[in-house]
Design a protein around this motif. Structure first.
Motif, PDB file in Angstrom:
ATOM      1  N   LEU A   1       0.833  -1.205   0.000  1.00 39.69           N
ATOM      2  CA  LEU A   1       0.000   0.000   0.000  1.00 39.69           C
ATOM      3  C   LEU A   1       0.868   1.256   0.000  1.00 39.69           C
ATOM      4  CD1 LEU A   1      -2.785   1.423   0.330  1.00 39.69           C
ATOM      5  CD2 LEU A   1      -2.457   1.201   2.786  1.00 39.69           C
ATOM      6  N   PHE A   2       1.859   1.301   0.876  1.00 44.21           N
ATOM      7  CA  PHE A   2       2.674   2.507   1.023  1.00 44.21           C
ATOM      8  C   PHE A   2       3.733   2.646  -0.063  1.00 44.21           C
ATOM      9  CE2 PHE A   2       0.578   2.676   4.988  1.00 44.21           C
ATOM     10  CZ  PHE A   2       0.715   3.953   5.483  1.00 44.21           C
ATOM     11  N   ASP A   3       4.267   1.529  -0.562  1.00 49.10           N
ATOM     12  CA  ASP A   3       5.379   1.594  -1.514  1.00 49.10           C
ATOM     13  C   ASP A   3       4.946   1.581  -2.978  1.00 49.10           C
ATOM     14  OD1 ASP A   3       6.941   1.603   0.728  1.00 49.10           O
ATOM     15  OD2 ASP A   3       7.563  -0.497   0.548  1.00 49.10           O
ATOM     16  N   GLN A   4       3.827   0.919  -3.294  1.00 48.49           N
ATOM     17  CA  GLN A   4       3.434   0.784  -4.694  1.00 48.49           C
ATOM     18  C   GLN A   4       2.120   1.481  -5.042  1.00 48.49           C
ATOM     19  OE1 GLN A   4       3.420  -3.341  -5.817  1.00 48.49           O
ATOM     20  NE2 GLN A   4       5.392  -3.728  -4.841  1.00 48.49           N
ATOM     21  N   ILE A   5       1.109   1.291  -4.226  1.00 50.59           N
ATOM     22  CA  ILE A   5      -0.231   1.769  -4.586  1.00 50.59           C
ATOM     23  C   ILE A   5      -0.393   3.265  -4.330  1.00 50.59           C
ATOM     24  CG2 ILE A   5      -2.683   1.545  -4.071  1.00 50.59           C
ATOM     25  CD1 ILE A   5      -2.107  -1.450  -3.552  1.00 50.59           C
ATOM     26  N   ALA A   6      -0.093   3.721  -3.116  1.00 47.69           N
ATOM     27  CA  ALA A   6      -0.308   5.135  -2.769  1.00 47.69           C
ATOM     28  C   ALA A   6       0.500   6.101  -3.628  1.00 47.69           C
ATOM     29  CB  ALA A   6      -0.026   5.356  -1.289  1.00 47.69           C
ATOM     30  N   PRO A   7       1.771   5.811  -3.982  1.00 51.48           N
ATOM     31  CA  PRO A   7       2.505   6.763  -4.832  1.00 51.48           C
ATOM     32  C   PRO A   7       1.857   6.995  -6.200  1.00 51.48           C
ATOM     33  CG  PRO A   7       4.044   5.277  -3.774  1.00 51.48           C
ATOM     34  CD  PRO A   7       2.660   4.761  -3.466  1.00 51.48           C
ATOM     35  N   ARG A   8       1.096   6.018  -6.698  1.00 52.34           N
ATOM     36  CA  ARG A   8       0.394   6.195  -7.981  1.00 52.34           C
ATOM     37  C   ARG A   8      -0.649   7.302  -7.922  1.00 52.34           C
ATOM     38  NH1 ARG A   8      -2.269   0.772  -9.427  1.00 52.34           N
ATOM     39  NH2 ARG A   8      -1.047  -0.357  -7.917  1.00 52.34           N
ATOM     40  N   PHE A   9      -1.189   7.542  -6.719  1.00 54.20           N
ATOM     41  CA  PHE A   9      -2.292   8.500  -6.568  1.00 54.20           C
ATOM     42  C   PHE A   9      -1.838   9.790  -5.907  1.00 54.20           C
ATOM     43  CE2 PHE A   9      -4.258   4.240  -6.363  1.00 54.20           C
ATOM     44  CZ  PHE A   9      -5.013   4.322  -7.516  1.00 54.20           C
ATOM     45  N   GLN A  10      -0.543  10.086  -5.924  1.00 52.75           N
ATOM     46  CA  GLN A  10      -0.014  11.249  -5.222  1.00 52.75           C
ATOM     47  C   GLN A  10      -0.642  12.554  -5.708  1.00 52.75           C
ATOM     48  OE1 GLN A  10       2.035  10.200  -2.737  1.00 52.75           O
ATOM     49  NE2 GLN A  10       1.688  12.220  -1.911  1.00 52.75           N
ATOM     50  N   SER A  11      -0.955  12.646  -6.993  1.00 60.67           N
ATOM     51  CA  SER A  11      -1.505  13.891  -7.529  1.00 60.67           C
ATOM     52  C   SER A  11      -3.033  13.880  -7.596  1.00 60.67           C
ATOM     53  CB  SER A  11      -0.945  14.137  -8.931  1.00 60.67           C
ATOM     54  OG  SER A  11      -1.329  13.084  -9.782  1.00 60.67           O
ATOM     55  N   ARG A  12      -3.669  12.825  -7.131  1.00 59.28           N
ATOM     56  CA  ARG A  12      -5.125  12.703  -7.204  1.00 59.28           C
ATOM     57  C   ARG A  12      -5.738  12.979  -5.836  1.00 59.28           C
ATOM     58  NH1 ARG A  12      -8.796   8.162 -10.028  1.00 59.28           N
ATOM     59  NH2 ARG A  12      -7.324   8.554 -11.691  1.00 59.28           N
ATOM     60  N   HIS A  13      -6.883  13.656  -5.829  1.00 60.40           N
ATOM     61  CA  HIS A  13      -7.569  13.992  -4.586  1.00 60.40           C
ATOM     62  C   HIS A  13      -8.841  13.167  -4.456  1.00 60.40           C
ATOM     63  CE1 HIS A  13      -4.872  17.344  -4.058  1.00 60.40           C
ATOM     64  NE2 HIS A  13      -5.151  17.749  -5.287  1.00 60.40           N
ATOM     65  N   GLY A  14      -8.700  11.906  -4.120  1.00 60.42           N
ATOM     66  CA  GLY A  14      -9.865  11.058  -3.924  1.00 60.42           C
ATOM     67  C   GLY A  14     -10.216  10.275  -5.172  1.00 60.42           C
ATOM     68  N   GLY A  15     -11.177   9.368  -5.029  1.00 62.31           N
ATOM     69  CA  GLY A  15     -11.613   8.554  -6.148  1.00 62.31           C
ATOM     70  C   GLY A  15     -10.559   7.546  -6.557  1.00 62.31           C
ATOM     71  N   TYR A  16      -9.978   6.855  -5.573  1.00 64.46           N
ATOM     72  CA  TYR A  16      -8.888   5.939  -5.861  1.00 64.46           C
ATOM     73  C   TYR A  16      -9.389   4.574  -6.316  1.00 64.46           C
ATOM     74  CZ  TYR A  16      -6.845   9.438  -2.793  1.00 64.46           C
ATOM     75  OH  TYR A  16      -6.469  10.621  -2.216  1.00 64.46           O
ATOM     76  N   THR A  17     -10.654   4.276  -6.084  1.00 62.41           N
ATOM     77  CA  THR A  17     -11.192   2.971  -6.449  1.00 62.41           C
ATOM     78  C   THR A  17     -12.357   3.128  -7.416  1.00 62.41           C
ATOM     79  OG1 THR A  17     -12.596   3.018  -4.489  1.00 62.41           O
ATOM     80  CG2 THR A  17     -10.530   1.811  -4.313  1.00 62.41           C
ATOM     81  N   ARG A  18     -12.623   2.055  -8.119  1.00 60.98           N
ATOM     82  CA  ARG A  18     -13.718   2.020  -9.093  1.00 60.98           C
ATOM     83  C   ARG A  18     -14.543   0.778  -8.805  1.00 60.98           C
ATOM     84  NH1 ARG A  18     -10.719   1.295 -13.518  1.00 60.98           N
ATOM     85  NH2 ARG A  18     -10.526   3.532 -13.780  1.00 60.98           N
ATOM     86  N   VAL A  19     -15.869   0.917  -8.818  1.00 61.22           N
ATOM     87  CA  VAL A  19     -16.783  -0.210  -8.649  1.00 61.22           C
ATOM     88  C   VAL A  19     -17.559  -0.364  -9.947  1.00 61.22           C
ATOM     89  CG1 VAL A  19     -18.744  -1.114  -7.365  1.00 61.22           C
ATOM     90  CG2 VAL A  19     -16.969   0.149  -6.166  1.00 61.22           C
ATOM     91  N   VAL A  20     -17.426  -1.530 -10.581  1.00 66.18           N
ATOM     92  CA  VAL A  20     -18.086  -1.797 -11.859  1.00 66.18           C
ATOM     93  C   VAL A  20     -19.035  -2.966 -11.677  1.00 66.18           C
ATOM     94  CG1 VAL A  20     -17.724  -2.406 -14.267  1.00 66.18           C
ATOM     95  CG2 VAL A  20     -16.022  -1.032 -13.079  1.00 66.18           C
ATOM     96  N   LYS A  21     -20.285  -2.802 -12.081  1.00 64.94           N
ATOM     97  CA  LYS A  21     -21.264  -3.886 -11.987  1.00 64.94           C
ATOM     98  C   LYS A  21     -20.825  -5.020 -12.901  1.00 64.94           C
ATOM     99  CE  LYS A  21     -24.438  -1.298  -9.826  1.00 64.94           C
ATOM    100  NZ  LYS A  21     -25.069  -1.545  -8.573  1.00 64.94           N
ATOM    101  N   PHE A  22     -20.932  -6.251 -12.413  1.00 60.53           N
ATOM    102  CA  PHE A  22     -20.397  -7.393 -13.133  1.00 60.53           C
ATOM    103  C   PHE A  22     -21.466  -8.372 -13.591  1.00 60.53           C
ATOM    104  CE2 PHE A  22     -17.964 -11.416 -13.323  1.00 60.53           C
ATOM    105  CZ  PHE A  22     -17.010 -11.029 -14.240  1.00 60.53           C
TER     106      PHE A  22
END
Length: 141
Positions: free
Chosen positions: A79-100
């Motif tokens: 979470l801290f080393d790979q995932i969070a740095p991808r969203f450094q410039s984004r303010h929220g909306g880190y996940t997506r929910v798609v009906k399957f």
């Protein structure tokens, strides 16, 4: 009246609900895409966004708070080393929910939860061996 009552109970006790969300969150971090019911997916989205926000802070107290919830060293590290740095410039909306669709056994509505930006990573992957083999045989003929 339900004023100021946030979140879904998911027909579970509070301890069971917390354990369920912890397990879903660890799976989401580990696999970056999971399939679950709509209600669980929508509730997981709230937790996942909070965890990514903690990961963006990247200080010791944020790591400890994330570990207190996740209870998995490898999940916190990813979470801290790979995932969070991808969203450094984004303010929220880190996940997506798609009906399957609907689950076969009980027709429960199913959704896919994934981190936003996963489609860019999927395009960057190398083509599969089978696709490469087809291109090579087409080039020889």
């Amino acid at each position: 009246m339900r004023h100021l009552k946030q979140g879904r109970k998911l027909n579970r006790t509070s301890a069971h609900r917390r354990a369920l969300l912890r397990n879903l969150m660890v799976s989401l971090i580990r696999h970056e895409r999971i399939r679950t019911t709509d209600a669980k997916a929508k509730e997981l989205r709230r937790v996942a966004d909070k965890m990514v926000t903690l990961g963006k802070r990247a200080d010791l107290s944020a790591r400890r708070r994330a570990f207190a919830f996740l209870a998995s060293r490898e999940a916190v590290k990813k979470l801290f080393d790979q995932i969070a740095p991808r969203f450094q410039s984004r303010h929220g909306g880190y996940t997506r929910v798609v009906k399957f669709g609907l689950r076969v056994g009980d027709a429960a509505p199913i959704s896919v939860v994934e981190f936003s930006g996963a489609e860019e990573r999927a395009k960057a992957r190398k083509p599969r061996r089978r696709a490469q083999a087809k291109k090579e045989t087409a080039g020889e003929a």
